[in-house]
Design an enzyme around this catalytic site. Sequence first.
Site, PDB file in Angstrom:
ATOM      1  N   ASN A 212       0.885  -1.159   0.000  1.00 57.33           N
ATOM      2  CA  ASN A 212       0.000   0.000   0.000  1.00 57.33           C
ATOM      3  C   ASN A 212       0.926   1.213   0.000  1.00 57.33           C
ATOM      4  OD1 ASN A 212      -1.985   1.892   0.385  1.00 57.33           O
ATOM      5  ND2 ASN A 212      -2.181   1.513   2.583  1.00 57.33           N
TER       6      ASN A 212
ATOM      7  N   GLU B 240     -20.405  12.612  -4.833  1.00 62.79           N
ATOM      8  CA  GLU B 240     -19.480  11.473  -4.757  1.00 62.79           C
ATOM      9  C   GLU B 240     -20.169  10.116  -4.903  1.00 62.79           C
ATOM     10  OE1 GLU B 240     -17.094  10.922  -1.200  1.00 62.79           O
ATOM     11  OE2 GLU B 240     -18.690  11.689   0.052  1.00 62.79           O
TER      12      GLU B 240
HETATM   13  O1  M6R Z   1     -10.006  10.069   6.686  1.00 63.59           O
HETATM   14  P1  M6R Z   1     -10.152  11.534   6.442  1.00 63.59           P
HETATM   15  O2  M6R Z   1     -11.206  12.173   7.274  1.00 63.59           O
HETATM   16  O3  M6R Z   1      -8.850  12.267   6.576  1.00 63.59           O
HETATM   17  O4  M6R Z   1     -10.603  11.649   4.925  1.00 63.59           O
HETATM   18  C1  M6R Z   1     -10.769  12.883   4.300  1.00 63.59           C
HETATM   19  C2  M6R Z   1     -11.488  12.744   2.974  1.00 63.59           C
HETATM   20  O5  M6R Z   1     -10.760  11.924   2.105  1.00 63.59           O
HETATM   21  C3  M6R Z   1     -12.894  12.169   3.134  1.00 63.59           C
HETATM   22  O6  M6R Z   1     -13.653  12.917   4.020  1.00 63.59           O
HETATM   23  C4  M6R Z   1     -13.610  12.122   1.766  1.00 63.59           C
HETATM   24  O7  M6R Z   1     -13.853  13.415   1.304  1.00 63.59           O
HETATM   25  C5  M6R Z   1     -14.896  11.306   1.872  1.00 63.59           C
HETATM   26  N1  M6R Z   1     -15.060  10.474   0.717  1.00 63.59           N
HETATM   27  C6  M6R Z   1     -16.098  12.154   1.968  1.00 63.59           C
HETATM   28  O8  M6R Z   1     -17.281  11.429   2.020  1.00 63.59           O
END
Ligand code: M6R
Length: 619
Positions: free
Chosen positions: A101, A499
């Site tokens: 990963n 999304e």
């Molecule tokens: O894990 P995180 O809160 O750091 O992630 C941030 C974004 O990648 C995440 O909120 C993304 O926008 C989601 N798909 C929203 O639904």
Amino acid sequence: MCGIVGYVGNQEAAPIILHGLRQLEYRGYDSAGLAVLDGDGGVQVRREAGKLLNLEQAVSQAPVTGAVGVGHTRWATHGPPSQRNAHPHSSPDGDLVVVQNGIVENFLDLRQELERAGYTFRSDTDTEVIVHLIDQHYHNGSAGDLEDAVRKALLRLKGPSAIVVLSAHHPDRLIAARLGNAGGVTIGFGRGEMFVASDIPAILRHTRQVAFLDNRQMAVVTAHGAVFKDLDGRPLAKECTRIDWNPTAAEKGEFRHFMQKEIFEQGRSLTDTLRSRLDFQRNAVVLDSLNLTPDHARRLTKLTIVACGTSYYAGLVGKYYIERLARLPVEVDYASEFRYRQPLVASDQMVLAITQSGETVDTLAALEEARTGGAFTAAIVNAIGSQAARVTDGHIYMQAGPEIGVASTKAFTASTTDLLLLAIYLGQQRGVLAEAESARIIRALSMLPGLAGELLEDALQNDRYRELAERYHTFYNFLYLGRGIHYPIAREGALKLKEISYIHAEGYPAGEMKHGPIALIDATMPTVVVAPRDHVYDKMISQVEQVKARSGQVLAVAHANDEAIRAKVDAVMPIPVADELLTPILAVMPLQIFAYEMAVRRGADVDQPRNLAKSVTVE
Ligand code: M6R
């Protein structure tokens, strides 16, 4: 962004790995594969393009047996999704496999070097250089010492990588390693069996005792335990963490999708978020793990919130809370911007990351930038033991439980609730929040789970959202408007819609509509307004009138008892009347349900929307 599961023990490895991969499929779903050692010193590999189901079918048609194995679900970076690019990748004679990963940033140089040394590449991936490098060291400088070969190979890599290595010549072990912010590596401790996983839900069914690898650490994992070392070969002592999540928390149960389950469990998740945080006797908020002394809180001159996506929108709500209750200036920045703009950071500032996964690469890099500048760093984070919790001076766990749906829902309401707790806490520590006011907000907060439960129960009991989806699923564009504390809710609502249903949606501050977006309004572009009765309600109503005057359709998130707005708009998504500070947390829920039903009606893959992954561990 990819998901890794490894197993060493006394049971059949393949079903355990496949079940674990299913729990991690939210991390990537364009191809999947596994490798299991057989009893005769061979490595059986199965790899398939597409979703995990294809791999499951391949394994059922051509079973693999053995008690040591590793699996992977991929989110493509180097090379298109295909069987040849699916992990695991193998050494030339097939006795060594690697899953990864992360990204090998210097993979072109390494690939050319390995080709000159006689290696033939069978995929377009960067991962393949890792397996060949290990193979090269194993047969040359490391003289058959696998651990040494892995260490030497890793030290040649640039960029973040989490890997698991399996070798037919060392059939009692897996080697797991982490280099940089490549996403988590969790080691799970069972009885006579051990697990490796990118994230806890993959192994929660088997164990709750876990340890985590930090940057530049590795673990040699056998059925009876793990030996931890750093990449210089020095032994490390690691403490286990007990995970209190209920194993069924990572299962869908009676729901059709994880996102649906996670939306409708927000009454419960908010109860957990608030659990042991409200001290009614002292009218105080308990945030011990934040590690911020009252003196330090008083000396703060600025708070900067760094986050991405949904977590960024939670940060925008937090700005309202903290500036209002703690009288501390707050800046909210996209982590991906903050990290590259040479931000002004100093020791009298606090930089707060908001992150569900605790592994988002931009957010971790922004924290690094803040630490270098001498700021007090903190994280509001959901994933226990994740990097964000470990690299910061203090943290607040969201306590939302595992969030599997790629579209974030319960983590948004948990983190906004935590931001309200933080605002009260800072307001009290800085001596700017009157006790009567904190007592009032704390009482209001204690009502939040009940109000959320009421809203969600009402949504479950009728067809309102399915009917809305029936009416609106063919539209191509939506405008979402909100004002003040509800402006970020408009943006979050728009993000949810785009999304998972792939409908274009823009979230805008309502007052800005007449400065541009109003030109777009016509009968084909519905507007969603977040318009609870608050101090800007009249202004929201005038936006509604302006949209209606241009033949636009309006859907309103409004108080359930607001008959006036009901008479003006085309549809109402009701929320219960609550304290103004709680309203954004409630107002987002109808927008989550609306986006969900729209995506279902359009036949979209709600939990695995195209091109997205849950944990964004690459740039
Ligand atoms: O894990 P995180 O809160 O750091 O992630 C941030 C974004 O990648 C995440 O909120 C993304 O926008 C989601 N798909 C929203 O639904």
